[in-house]
Design a protein around this motif. Sequence first.
Motif, short mmCIF file in Angstrom:
data_model
loop_
_atom_site.label_atom_id
_atom_site.label_comp_id
_atom_site.label_asym_id
_atom_site.label_seq_id
_atom_site.Cartn_x
_atom_site.Cartn_y
_atom_site.Cartn_z
N LEU A 65 0.84 -1.20 0.00
CA LEU A 65 0.00 0.00 0.00
C LEU A 65 0.87 1.26 0.00
N GLY A 66 1.92 1.26 0.81
CA GLY A 66 2.84 2.41 0.84
C GLY A 66 3.54 2.62 -0.49
N LEU A 67 3.95 1.52 -1.13
CA LEU A 67 4.58 1.65 -2.45
C LEU A 67 3.58 2.15 -3.49
N THR A 68 2.32 1.77 -3.34
CA THR A 68 1.30 2.27 -4.25
C THR A 68 1.12 3.78 -4.09
N VAL A 69 1.14 4.25 -2.86
CA VAL A 69 1.04 5.70 -2.61
C VAL A 69 2.25 6.40 -3.21
N LEU A 70 3.45 5.87 -2.97
CA LEU A 70 4.65 6.48 -3.54
C LEU A 70 4.64 6.38 -5.08
N GLY A 71 4.10 5.28 -5.59
CA GLY A 71 4.04 5.09 -7.03
C GLY A 71 3.13 6.07 -7.74
N SER A 72 2.26 6.73 -7.00
CA SER A 72 1.40 7.72 -7.63
C SER A 72 2.21 8.93 -8.09
N GLU A 73 3.41 9.11 -7.56
CA GLU A 73 4.25 10.25 -7.95
C GLU A 73 5.64 9.86 -8.44
N TYR A 74 6.13 8.69 -8.09
CA TYR A 74 7.51 8.33 -8.41
C TYR A 74 7.57 7.07 -9.26
N HIS A 75 8.30 7.19 -10.38
CA HIS A 75 8.43 6.06 -11.30
C HIS A 75 9.19 4.90 -10.66
N TRP A 76 10.21 5.18 -9.84
CA TRP A 76 10.99 4.11 -9.22
C TRP A 76 10.11 3.26 -8.31
N ARG A 96 6.84 2.74 -8.76
CA ARG A 96 6.01 1.92 -9.64
C ARG A 96 6.79 0.72 -10.16
N ARG A 97 8.06 0.94 -10.53
CA ARG A 97 8.89 -0.18 -11.00
C ARG A 97 9.10 -1.19 -9.89
N MET A 98 9.39 -0.73 -8.68
CA MET A 98 9.62 -1.64 -7.56
C MET A 98 8.35 -2.42 -7.24
N LEU A 99 7.22 -1.77 -7.28
CA LEU A 99 5.95 -2.44 -7.01
C LEU A 99 5.67 -3.49 -8.07
N GLY A 100 5.96 -3.18 -9.32
CA GLY A 100 5.79 -4.17 -10.39
C GLY A 100 6.70 -5.38 -10.18
N TRP A 101 7.95 -5.12 -9.80
CA TRP A 101 8.89 -6.21 -9.53
C TRP A 101 8.39 -7.06 -8.37
#
Length: 122
Positions: free
Chosen positions: A70-81, A83-88
Amino acid sequence: MTRPEDDADRAKRLGQPIARFMARWRGFIRRYPWLDVLYRVLITLLGGLIVVVGLILVPLPGPGWLIVFLGLTVLGSEYHWARRMLGWLRRTLARFWERWNAWRASRAAARDGGSGPRMTES
């Protein structure tokens, strides 16, 4: 039972109004540089805090990894890194579950002697 493709299409349709709202919201924020900086700082702090709390909760009973995602999803709303980490992480988790299910199936087959499900007579 529905197919996964149908579920993905339905989720995409349900997410479209939210995506349109978020695009308008971000467009408004981007027009004001000071508000854009404030928004990024708040998203970074909130997402980072959620990730840290999730990592603290990982060894404890409860939804530690779910909170990290959930925290990575929040960060992924603004940061591409993020989103990449969440995908991985999602791909790694999917591979883990595939291996786990295959391992459990092989153990069940070995335990049953490869005869399949047992039927008992009453």
